[in-house]
Write an enzyme that holds these catalytic residues in place. Structure first.
Site, short mmCIF file in Angstrom:
data_model
loop_
_atom_site.label_atom_id
_atom_site.label_comp_id
_atom_site.label_asym_id
_atom_site.label_seq_id
_atom_site.Cartn_x
_atom_site.Cartn_y
_atom_site.Cartn_z
CE1 TYR A 1 45.46 36.32 45.82
CE2 TYR A 1 44.83 34.18 46.64
CZ TYR A 1 44.49 35.43 46.19
OH TYR A 1 43.17 35.79 46.12
CG ASP B 1 34.77 39.04 33.15
OD1 ASP B 1 35.09 37.98 32.56
OD2 ASP B 1 34.72 40.13 32.57
CG ASP C 1 40.58 33.64 47.43
OD1 ASP C 1 39.71 33.16 48.16
OD2 ASP C 1 41.45 34.43 47.84
#
Ligand code: NAD
Length: 369
Positions: free
Chosen positions: A142, A226, A250
């Protein structure tokens, strides 16, 4: 008794409604002689934009820097949809996170037994769930540079985001996770993607080193991010503390959040580094936004905001008994069947925002007797 300086930034939409319930509790803790607070209030988000033309004023920023902890409601709403990007309501929160250097985001996902039916997962999978996601908040993709969209010679565009972590950034968030695990069930799961990302390779290496050097007594497991997402919906109770970077944090924290039923139930804490006196800058806020669809109607659930106060008592002020008591008061209130609309089963009576705040205060008073 030490006086703790709190800055309350209610913000927009339901922010002021849920913040009012926290103010009642803060006043009660002071009156009951359990803790002493000096509370200041200021504007943030759209409310600050309307008053000062900025999402947070310099004066409010100065107060935030001087406070022992900031309690933040929520910002945003459709009436500010067209204001300039740099003064949009969310910019106030980002400025606070940046200037207070809040690198560690803590998001507990707790499923209260009384609400296990509200989860989208089977009751037995989530009942009694208590996990904590520790997300790195100031680095990663980010913020990494270059971050741009460029036009190529052939007229196509190319977008670039850069995932970037240094050893120091990984070490400090890892230490926060291990420290917290020691006070919980003593297990850390570190989620990354070392199979396809260099930042994942370094992340795994640094976490392993810190574990070996400083926290060998804590159980550590590495999990691909994942797979962690899958495990969170398959068997979430296997986790205690999950530590991860900004991007994976997030996503994984939103997955974990939904296991518990409602956005109105989820508190969070964002912490900075310890200074020489052992104090950290800190901001506590509900995970939810300003909920313009229900704002001003006393429909909001204040538990996420009240849970954020409990985290503040625990992590900023070391008031463990007071934090335990407040969390117990929330549990008892839910067990007694008190519900705001978002967590009510069909046919149940509901209370208003202040009705829920009053019910929790009443249980708190009973517990303190
Ligand atoms: P939201 O979290 O505000 O609302 C999503 C849904 O959940 C809505 O239906 C809302 O009514 C419900 N909800 C949220 N909190 C609730 C509560 N305490 N009790 C009962 N129901 C609750 O998210 P959104 O609708 O995507 O965003 C609305 C505004 O909030 C936008 O301007 C967005 O930018 C902003 N936002 C701010 C923050 C923040 O301040 N940290 C976070 C997320 C969104």
């Amino acid at each position: 008794m030490a006086t703790h300086k709190l800055l309350l930034l209610p913000g927009d939409g339901i922010g002021p409604e849920v913040a009012a319930e926290v103010e009642k509790l803060v006043a009660w803790f002071t009156k009951a002689g359990i803790a002493a607070f000096e509370t200041e209030r200021d504007l943030v988000g759209g409310a600050a934009y309307d008053a000062h033309g900025a999402a947070i004023s310099e004066d409010a920023m100065k107060r935030a820097m001087q406070a022992d902890a900031v309690l933040f409601g929520a910002v945003g709403g459709p009436q500010w949809a067209d204001v300039a990007y740099e003064v949009r309501p969310e910019a106030g929160l980002l400025r606070l996170r940046k200037d207070l250097a809040l690198f560690a985001n803590l998001r507990p996902a707790i499923c209260y037994a009384a609400l296990a039916d509200a989860s989208s997962l089977k009751k037995e999978l989530v009942e009694g769930l208590d996990i904590l996601i520790v997300r790195e908040l100031t680095g990663g993709v980010y913020f990494g540079e270059p971050k741009e969209i460029v036009t190529l010679e052939n007229g196509q565009k190319r977008a670039v985001d850069t995932q970037l972590y240094t050893t120091g950034e990984i070490e400090r968030i890892t230490r926060v996770a291990f420290d917290l695990a020691k006070k919980r069930r003593n297990k850390v799961s570190s989620a990354e993607k070392h199979n396809v990302m260099k930042s994942g390779v370094l992340w795994k290496q640094v976490v392993t080193d810190i574990h070996k050097r400083e926290f060998a007594e804590v159980e550590l497991e590495h999990v691909l991010a994942d797979n962690c997402a899958m495990q969170l919906v398959k068997n979430p109770k296997q986790y205690d503390v999950i530590v991860c970077d900004n991007l994976f944090g997030d996503i994984l924290s939103d997955v974990a959040a939904m296991l518990t039923g409602s956005l109105g139930m989820l508190p969070s804490a964002s912490l900075g580094a310890e200074d020489a006196s052992g104090k950290r800058k800190a901001l506590y806020e509900p995970v939810h936004g300003s909920a313009p669809d229900i704002a001003g109607r006393q429909l909001a659930n204040p538990i996420a905001m009240i849970g954020s106060l409990a985290m503040c008592l625990r992590y900023s002020f070391g008031l463990i008994e007071a934090a335990d008591m407040l969390e117990r008061a929330i549990t008892d209130t839910l067990t007694d069947g008190v519900r705001t609309g978002d967590i009510a089963a069909p046919g149940m009576n509901t209370v208003s925002t202040s009705g829920m705040g009053d019910a929790i205060l009443e249980r708190l008073q009973t517990l303190a007797r």
